[in-house]
Design an enzyme around this catalytic site. Structure first.
Site, PDB file in Angstrom:
ATOM      1  N   HIS A 108       0.325   4.504  -6.344  1.00 19.78           N
ATOM      2  CA  HIS A 108       0.503   5.426  -7.468  1.00 19.78           C
ATOM      3  C   HIS A 108       1.788   5.158  -8.253  1.00 19.78           C
ATOM      4  O   HIS A 108       1.956   5.653  -9.361  1.00 19.78           O
ATOM      5  CB  HIS A 108       0.437   6.889  -7.002  1.00 19.78           C
TER       6      HIS A 108
ATOM      7  N   SER B 149       8.850   7.715  -3.860  1.00 21.26           N
ATOM      8  CA  SER B 149       7.577   7.104  -3.483  1.00 21.26           C
ATOM      9  C   SER B 149       7.682   5.589  -3.423  1.00 21.26           C
ATOM     10  O   SER B 149       8.215   4.947  -4.333  1.00 21.26           O
ATOM     11  CB  SER B 149       6.493   7.497  -4.491  1.00 21.26           C
TER      12      SER B 149
ATOM     13  N   ASP C 180      -3.122   4.083  -0.680  1.00 22.67           N
ATOM     14  CA  ASP C 180      -1.954   4.303  -1.537  1.00 22.67           C
ATOM     15  C   ASP C 180      -0.870   3.253  -1.259  1.00 22.67           C
ATOM     16  O   ASP C 180       0.316   3.562  -1.169  1.00 22.67           O
ATOM     17  CB  ASP C 180      -1.383   5.710  -1.369  1.00 22.67           C
TER      18      ASP C 180
END
Length: 486
Positions: A214, A329, A247
């Site tokens: 992402h 992230s 992910d």
């Protein structure tokens, strides 16, 4: 320090006279008493002619009075220094025979006579003026003298202070210093200007960078990617492969520098709750941020999205209370040895009511993809550019309210809900069965089952328990595979 009042005398508040009031016989030349309610104005005596003025002797402030001798009177008021001595007790003022307690005696044994007329007052006024005019330098000189004498100093020095403050290699500071040069801040932008900031870390010496899908999804199709190291050097990058379900994504620096140092990978299967953790990333764009915590839980089923409304990713996550925010992230979660045990991917926030997207901040519930799983995915992406998923070939009802993962009963043909040639079909499972255990661990929902399956590799044989009509059945199934994202 402001100097706007320098050179301007401060108003002097009323203060006790510097010498005792003279008897009536000694005040014939005194000025008339001021009118009640009027401010008292101190009248200085006429300045003596040059050459006739008395010499003022100011006793050194640092020399204490001799034993049994009264301290010398000190001017006080607005700027007098040092402050006046305590008031003499009544019993020492002559009430119990003789002069004041501690007053010096003459050779005949009587107290020394008090100064006559205005001499005492004039001396006090001049001392006050001298002290007021030179108080800055005087205090500095007095303090210096006290320090030089080794007495009265207020400065405290730490003993045995090391010349160089060194951090142990195994300390948090030492581990962070070793890891930061291998962590990058990723800037991703699409052709329309949309994009964001995330984190990644050096996976190998060829210039591969491991991060979250992402983080780079917006730039995956014709966008721009940049990776900036902790020393400020910035490099163009490109996407090698992405796994939306996991992910996980792998980038490659277009012109990687020599001497890249990959971060060491730990074993996420051996992590224990309570182990120390260190998270490194760029929360809200603040690159090279280091936070610490512990492993709060293991095998936490997490379904996270990138906020774009696309399909969720599923992970059996490591939970940590190390502060993780948007921008962390893709960054590494390290253990107490500095080895990567996970990829920081999602947070539970009080502001967004769920995992993943949004700009809410950390409340101490962060989740990382276990590095053992991420490593398997990365190797596949580097070799083929595509992810490979282990599957049991059933359709799971993600909305079912049951104590387990329910196989869907509607929405498609029965052979599509359970592939008769797939692992579950060959093991005898049917639509409507509820899977309650997988690999010896309890299953409480559809997302939990998916996250558990994806911790294995295609071809692994795993025990599965399911309910049909309330009756449990345990079977062995051999996991199949699916290449790419649907």
């Amino acid at each position: 320090m402001s100097n706007e009042n320098e050179g301007t005398a401060a108003p002097t508040p009323p203060a006790a006279p510097s010498v005792p009031p003279a008897p009536a016989s000694e005040t014939q030349d005194a000025a008339p008493a001021p009118v009640t309610g009027e401010p008292v104005t101190q009248q200085l005596p006429p300045t003596p002619a040059p050459g006739t003025e008395p010499t003022q002797q100011i006793p050194p402030a640092q020399v204490p009075p001799a034993y049994g001798q009264a301290p010398a009177p000190a001017a006080h008021g607005a700027e007098g220094w040092p402050p006046p001595p305590p008031t003499v007790p009544a019993y020492g003022a002559g009430g119990h025979g003789g002069g004041a307690w501690g007053a010096p005696l003459t050779t005949d044994g009587h107290p020394a006579p008090k100064p006559k007329g205005k001499g005492g007052l004039v001396a006090a006024v001049l001392v006050a003026a001298l002290l007021a005019g030179g108080i800055g330098g005087g205090v500095g000189y007095w303090a210096a003298q006290r320090s030089d004498n080794g007495t009265g100093s207020t400065t405290i020095s730490a003993a045995n202070t090391p010349k160089d403050l060194k951090r142990e290699a195994g300390s948090i500071a030492g581990l962070a210093a070793g890891a930061l040069p291998s962590v990058v801040t990723i800037e991703a932008s699409a052709g329309d200007g949309e994009g964001g900031t995330g984190t990644g870390f050096v996976y190998d010496q060829q210039g591969h960078i491991l991060t979250n899908n992402h983080v780079v999804a917006s730039a995956a199709n014709g966008g721009k990617l940049f990776a900036t190291f902790s020393d400020g050097k910035r490099y163009d990058a490109e996407v090698v492969g992405r796994a939306q379900g996991y992910d996980v994504a792998v980038l490659k620096l277009k012109n990687p520098p020599a001497g890249l140092k990959p971060l060491p990978l730990g074993d996420s299967d051996k992590v224990a709750v309570g182990d120390s953790t260190i998270a490194i990333g760029a929360p809200f764009g603040l690159s090279n941020t280091v936070t610490t915590g512990i492993v709060s839980a293991k095998n936490r089923p997490v379904a996270s999205g990138d906020g774009s409304g696309s399909k969720n990713s599923y992970m059996s996550a490591l939970q940590t209370d190390a502060s993780i925010n948007p921008g962390n992230s893709g960054g590494p979660l390290l253990d107490g040895r500095g080895a990567v045990i996970g990829i920081n991917s999602a947070i539970q926030s009080a502001g967004n009511g769920g995992f993943g997207g949004g700009q809410a901040g950390s409340i101490g519930l962060g989740f990382a993809i276990p590095v053992n799983q991420a490593k398997n995915v990365a190797e596949s992406l580097i070799k083929t550019g595509k992810p490979v998923y282990p599957v049991i070939s059933v359709s799971v009802d993600l909305q079912a309210k049951s104590e387990g993962a329910k196989i869907s009963e509607q929405g498609a043909a029965a052979n599509e809900l359970v592939d008769p040639n797939g692992p579950a079909g060959k093991a005898g499972l049917k639509p409507g069965d509820i899977i309650t255990e997988f690999g010896g661990k309890p299953v409480d929902s559809g997302p939990t089952l998916i996250s558990m399956i994806w911790t294995y590799k295609p071809g692994d044989t795993v025990k599965l328990t399911y309910l049909r009509g309330g009756k449990p059945t345990t079977v062995d199934i051999t996991l199949g595979s699916r290449v790419g994202d649907k």
